[in-house]
Design a protein around this motif. Structure first.
Motif, PDB file in Angstrom:
ATOM      1  N   LEU A 178       6.059   2.470 -11.888  1.00 58.30           N
ATOM      2  CA  LEU A 178       6.143   3.163 -13.422  1.00 58.30           C
ATOM      3  C   LEU A 178       7.809   3.652 -13.083  1.00 58.30           C
ATOM      4  O   LEU A 178       8.066   4.232 -12.040  1.00 58.30           O
ATOM      5  CB  LEU A 178       5.190   4.514 -12.330  1.00 58.30           C
ATOM      6  CG  LEU A 178       3.975   4.408 -12.069  1.00 58.30           C
ATOM      7  CD1 LEU A 178       4.005   4.226 -10.546  1.00 58.30           C
ATOM      8  CD2 LEU A 178       3.308   5.492 -12.834  1.00 58.30           C
ATOM      9  N   ASP A 179       8.362   3.790 -14.503  1.00 55.78           N
ATOM     10  CA  ASP A 179       9.165   3.541 -14.384  1.00 55.78           C
ATOM     11  C   ASP A 179       9.457   5.462 -15.611  1.00 55.78           C
ATOM     12  O   ASP A 179       9.252   5.422 -16.691  1.00 55.78           O
ATOM     13  CB  ASP A 179      10.006   2.898 -15.675  1.00 55.78           C
ATOM     14  CG  ASP A 179      11.683   2.745 -16.065  1.00 55.78           C
ATOM     15  OD1 ASP A 179      12.612   3.825 -15.351  1.00 55.78           O
ATOM     16  OD2 ASP A 179      11.900   2.046 -16.792  1.00 55.78           O
ATOM     17  N   GLU A 180      10.283   6.599 -14.855  1.00 57.64           N
ATOM     18  CA  GLU A 180      10.316   7.189 -14.632  1.00 57.64           C
ATOM     19  C   GLU A 180       9.222   7.941 -15.399  1.00 57.64           C
ATOM     20  O   GLU A 180       9.115   8.594 -16.292  1.00 57.64           O
ATOM     21  CB  GLU A 180      11.317   7.607 -15.495  1.00 57.64           C
ATOM     22  CG  GLU A 180      12.747   7.434 -15.405  1.00 57.64           C
ATOM     23  CD  GLU A 180      13.653   8.595 -14.815  1.00 57.64           C
ATOM     24  OE1 GLU A 180      12.745  10.206 -14.902  1.00 57.64           O
ATOM     25  OE2 GLU A 180      14.576   8.619 -14.439  1.00 57.64           O
ATOM     26  N   PRO A 181       7.561   8.162 -15.034  1.00 59.18           N
ATOM     27  CA  PRO A 181       6.703   8.434 -15.553  1.00 59.18           C
ATOM     28  C   PRO A 181       6.254   9.634 -16.433  1.00 59.18           C
ATOM     29  O   PRO A 181       6.328   9.940 -16.864  1.00 59.18           O
ATOM     30  CB  PRO A 181       5.443   8.018 -14.083  1.00 59.18           C
ATOM     31  CG  PRO A 181       6.185   8.318 -13.082  1.00 59.18           C
ATOM     32  CD  PRO A 181       7.514   7.856 -13.886  1.00 59.18           C
TER      33      PRO A 181
ATOM     34  N   ALA B 160       6.140  10.616  -2.621  1.00 65.16           N
ATOM     35  CA  ALA B 160       6.685   9.821  -1.712  1.00 65.16           C
ATOM     36  C   ALA B 160       6.278   9.297  -0.621  1.00 65.16           C
ATOM     37  O   ALA B 160       6.751  10.399  -0.434  1.00 65.16           O
ATOM     38  CB  ALA B 160       8.561   8.989  -2.215  1.00 65.16           C
ATOM     39  N   ASP B 161       5.495   7.725  -0.146  1.00 60.90           N
ATOM     40  CA  ASP B 161       5.816   7.829   0.880  1.00 60.90           C
ATOM     41  C   ASP B 161       7.586   7.815   1.907  1.00 60.90           C
ATOM     42  O   ASP B 161       8.012   8.652   2.500  1.00 60.90           O
ATOM     43  CB  ASP B 161       4.908   6.608   2.100  1.00 60.90           C
ATOM     44  CG  ASP B 161       3.303   6.623   1.145  1.00 60.90           C
ATOM     45  OD1 ASP B 161       2.982   8.143   2.014  1.00 60.90           O
ATOM     46  OD2 ASP B 161       2.928   5.894   0.704  1.00 60.90           O
TER      47      ASP B 161
ATOM     48  N   GLY C  91       0.663  -1.624   0.395  1.00 64.40           N
ATOM     49  CA  GLY C  91       0.224  -0.308  -0.455  1.00 64.40           C
ATOM     50  C   GLY C  91       0.564   1.094  -0.081  1.00 64.40           C
ATOM     51  O   GLY C  91       0.292   2.549  -0.171  1.00 64.40           O
ATOM     52  N   GLN C  92       1.996   1.092  -0.195  1.00 67.95           N
ATOM     53  CA  GLN C  92       2.930   2.750   0.405  1.00 67.95           C
ATOM     54  C   GLN C  92       3.710   3.107  -1.168  1.00 67.95           C
ATOM     55  O   GLN C  92       3.915   1.936  -2.092  1.00 67.95           O
ATOM     56  CB  GLN C  92       4.124   1.737   0.492  1.00 67.95           C
ATOM     57  CG  GLN C  92       5.421   3.306   1.490  1.00 67.95           C
ATOM     58  CD  GLN C  92       5.852   2.379   1.888  1.00 67.95           C
ATOM     59  OE1 GLN C  92       6.187   2.822   3.374  1.00 67.95           O
ATOM     60  NE2 GLN C  92       7.491   1.902   1.643  1.00 67.95           N
ATOM     61  N   LEU C  93       4.039   4.301  -1.159  1.00 73.25           N
ATOM     62  CA  LEU C  93       4.211   4.671  -2.422  1.00 73.25           C
ATOM     63  C   LEU C  93       6.117   5.075  -2.290  1.00 73.25           C
ATOM     64  O   LEU C  93       5.741   5.793  -1.617  1.00 73.25           O
ATOM     65  CB  LEU C  93       3.355   5.859  -2.995  1.00 73.25           C
ATOM     66  CG  LEU C  93       3.592   6.690  -3.885  1.00 73.25           C
ATOM     67  CD1 LEU C  93       3.827   6.232  -4.925  1.00 73.25           C
ATOM     68  CD2 LEU C  93       2.709   7.948  -3.817  1.00 73.25           C
ATOM     69  N   THR C  94       6.343   4.075  -3.128  1.00 72.36           N
ATOM     70  CA  THR C  94       7.429   4.297  -2.747  1.00 72.36           C
ATOM     71  C   THR C  94       8.662   4.718  -4.121  1.00 72.36           C
ATOM     72  O   THR C  94       8.183   4.864  -5.355  1.00 72.36           O
ATOM     73  CB  THR C  94       8.536   2.766  -3.055  1.00 72.36           C
ATOM     74  OG1 THR C  94       7.546   2.473  -1.561  1.00 72.36           O
ATOM     75  CG2 THR C  94      10.079   3.213  -2.404  1.00 72.36           C
TER      76      THR C  94
ATOM     77  N   THR D  50       3.168   0.762  -4.555  1.00 71.00           N
ATOM     78  CA  THR D  50       2.909   1.428  -5.914  1.00 71.00           C
ATOM     79  C   THR D  50       5.208   1.814  -5.886  1.00 71.00           C
ATOM     80  O   THR D  50       5.073   2.563  -5.287  1.00 71.00           O
ATOM     81  CB  THR D  50       2.310   3.251  -5.976  1.00 71.00           C
ATOM     82  OG1 THR D  50       1.082   2.623  -6.918  1.00 71.00           O
ATOM     83  CG2 THR D  50       3.054   3.302  -7.298  1.00 71.00           C
ATOM     84  N   VAL D  51       5.600   2.017  -7.169  1.00 70.60           N
ATOM     85  CA  VAL D  51       7.343   1.867  -6.885  1.00 70.60           C
ATOM     86  C   VAL D  51       7.464   2.969  -8.030  1.00 70.60           C
ATOM     87  O   VAL D  51       7.045   2.397  -9.339  1.00 70.60           O
ATOM     88  CB  VAL D  51       8.321   0.584  -6.806  1.00 70.60           C
ATOM     89  CG1 VAL D  51       9.624   1.075  -6.968  1.00 70.60           C
ATOM     90  CG2 VAL D  51       7.256  -0.211  -5.558  1.00 70.60           C
TER      91      VAL D  51
END
Lengths: 281, 332
Positions: free
Chosen positions: B163-166, B207-208, B35-38, B193-194
């Motif tokens: 996501l790669d350099e979105p 990011a978290d 659940g974290q945004l990294t 999400t990473v």
């Protein structure tokens, strides 16, 4: 002659007609030169052939077209050209795939050799094929002077077209797109069918148009390789030559004009297909 | 833990003729909670994209393992990892409409037609593309395409979203909008999400947790505040913000107090040699009396105004109370 027209019509430049003009004096001049050049080389001679065909009157025209020999020759030409084009679509795409995606010894060489059928004078192509498939065949395959001679010769001379139209498009294809499909769960076959092939379709149809046009016009290799028997292995271009040798220019022109119409129809069809493919969802 | 990476190493055979292989990832271990945004933050070529691609199964590691949602995914193909991947250059299916793009993953999974249609519309609303369902991707702007790519990735209900350099291919303004939007979207859908970025501001804002990756190694893992306030080393400090040197310590330019009178103990006297105003802040360069290279200082415009600073002013510099400092290396 027919092939020259057909090749020219297949060029993308003529595909999109501008609805408005944006001509500056410079581009007007360029347009004028282009049209004059094209007319001198292509349009006027073509008009002349139609005029010659009409010169013998409607009855001569109809008699020529509807004669059994001519009809059989034109029919076989169209059928064989279509068949060979179909084979080229499959084989050409496969060869392009191998050349772009795979790494192997001799790849550069293969890439160059692909163009040989295109670069050889077609009579030489006939000679080459006669060496392998003729009466003195070292591999024991005697296809020369049989019905197999026609597709064989046509396949040989039209091989590069689909390869060369598909190759650059496949090379430019974004690898990300296939990876995206894979991460969405698509297997290799699904990716090929739903992602890669639709992107290649315009290129494949363009190659098919060129291949068909070239096949329908082939003369040199067939003269040598096929026995040119009426109703059996005589193609339209050889039929034209026969008429000319018999001094019947009007009849020859009639066959030529028929071939012209067939080529035009096929090219327009393929062009429509490729545009549809480019737009389709 | 949603993603568990253990002792991951990736080497490429050297291309330049030397016998040393190129090490893209060097024994990386990482665990990312559900659940974290990294953010994977680091300079270009540092290995962060490689790490992301290995998690997605688009690249394979030389050694090490990847576990997703408790399942060992090391040798699973990308199709079976249930991972959503978003590429820098959108990777749209150009020959399909926006709706077809989004529906692709669901169609592969043979979901009922009605459900696919309903969910596609839902997702398009979520990414604010409800009006564009029947357009072709070529009719969309870059930001819209990337939102479409995101909806497409979310459609398969992935256990992790990568996501790669979105936002790398977008212009600054759209980038900032999408950044805020991604944060809000994550608060709504809560999927692990990473995302990879080389933009520290982007990482800090969204990011978290931030993982700083450099030269194939993890330099530090922590919340944006932790990383900024307690950088583990010189590299992290330098990468997360500007750094200058005052006397024997390295610190951030805005952590320097400027006085126009001598007085404070240990103050470094100097002369203002450059003054540049950018928006609300004023950047100074101060040449200290003892030499040793110019010191950068940042202060607000109103503060600079109150001090009546101009080129050639004499100033006394001290580190602010509570400033993050690390000892300067002798050679600098």
């Amino acid at each position: 002659m027919t092939s020259a027209l057909v090749d020219t019509l297949a060029r993308p430049a003529l595909r999109r007609r501008a609805s408005r003009t944006n001509l500056t004096p410079g581009s007007s001049l360029a347009l004028g030169i282009s049209v004059t050049w094209f007319s001198l080389l292509v349009l006027i001679p073509l008009a002349a052939i139609v005029a010659t065909a009409a010169g013998g009157g409607w009855s001569t025209y109809w008699a020529t077209i509807s004669s059994g020999e001519t009809f059989a020759a034109v029919r076989m030409t169209v059928e064989q050209a279509a068949l060979v084009t179909l084979v080229n679509v499959v084989m050409g795409t496969l060869i392009a795939w191998v050349l772009v995606r795979d790494r192997f010894a001799g790849k550069r060489l293969l890439d160059i050799v692909i163009d040989i059928p295109f670069a050889l004078p077609t009579i030489v192509a006939g000679l080459v094929l006669l060496g392998l498939y003729g009466p003195t065949s070292p591999v024991g395959v005697h296809w020369a002077y049989t019905r197999m001679a026609v597709p064989l010769a046509l396949a040989f001379v039209t091989l590069p077209f689909v390869v060369r139209t598909v190759q650059p498009v496949l090379g430019e294809l974004d690898h990300d797109v296939e990876e995206a499909a894979a991460s969405l769960g698509a297997g290799r076959l699904t990716i090929l069918r739903r992602i890669v092939l639709p992107s290649l379709l315009p290129a494949i149809t363009a190659g098919a148009a060129l291949s068909f046009a070239r096949a329908i016009a082939e003369y040199g290799s067939l003269v040598l390789l096929s026995s040119n028997k009426p109703f059996q292995s005589e193609v339209a271009s050889v039929r034209v030559m026969t008429y000319i040798e018999n001094g019947s220019t009007a009849a020859a022109a009639s066959v030529a004009s028929l071939l012209l119409v067939v080529s035009l129809v096929v090219i327009v069809l393929l062009d429509t297909l490729s545009r549809k493919a480019a737009r389709r969802g | 833990m949603s993603i568990e990476v253990r002792n991951l190493t990736k080497t490429y055979p050297s291309t330049s003729g030397s016998s040393e292989p190129f090490v893209a990832l060097d024994d990386v271990s990482l665990s990312l909670p559900t659940g974290q945004l990294t953010a994977l933050l680091g300079p270009s070529g540092g290995g962060k994209s490689t790490l992301l691609r290995i998690i997605a199964g688009l690249d394979t590691a030389t050694t090490g393992s990847v576990e997703i949602e408790g399942v060992d995914a090391t040798s699973l193909p990308p199709q079976r990892r249930n991972v959503g991947f978003v590429f820098q250059h959108y990777a749209v299916f150009k020959h399909m409409t926006v709706a077809k793009n989004v529906a692709f993953g669901m169609e592969i999974r043979k979901r009922p037609k009605a459900e696919v249609r309903r969910r596609t519309q839902e997702l398009l609303e979520l990414v604010h593309l409800g009006q564009f369902a029947d357009r072709m991707p070529s009719q969309l702007s870059g930001g819209q395409r990337q939102r479409m790519a995101l909806a497409r990735a979310l459609a398969v209900e992935p256990s992790v979203l990568l996501l790669d350099e979105p936002f790398g291919a977008l212009d600054a303004k759209v980038r900032k909008e999408l950044r805020d939007w991604l944060r809000r979207l994550h608060d709504e859908v809560h999927v692990t999400t990473v995302f990879v970025t080389h933009d520290q501001e982007e990482a800090m804002e969204v990011a978290d947790e931030i993982v700083v990756v450099n030269q194939g190694r993890v330099e530090q893992v922590g919340s944006p505040d932790q990383l900024y306030d307690e950088p583990a080393n010189d590299f992290v400090m330098g990468f997360l913000g500007d750094v200058t040197r005052l006397g024997q310590v390295r610190l951030r330019p805005h952590d320097i107090d400027v006085a126009v009178q001598p007085g404070a103990a240990g103050a470094h006297a100097g002369v203002v040699t450059r003054m540049l105003r950018v928006g609300f802040e004023v950047r100074l360069e101060v040449e200290p009396d003892g030499g040793g290279g110019a010191v950068s200082v940042v202060l607000t415009r109103s503060h600079a105004h109150a001090l009546d600073l101009e080129l050639g002013s004499r100033v006394w510099l001290t580190a602010s109370i509570g400033a993050v400092t690390i000892p300067a290396m002798a050679a600098v």
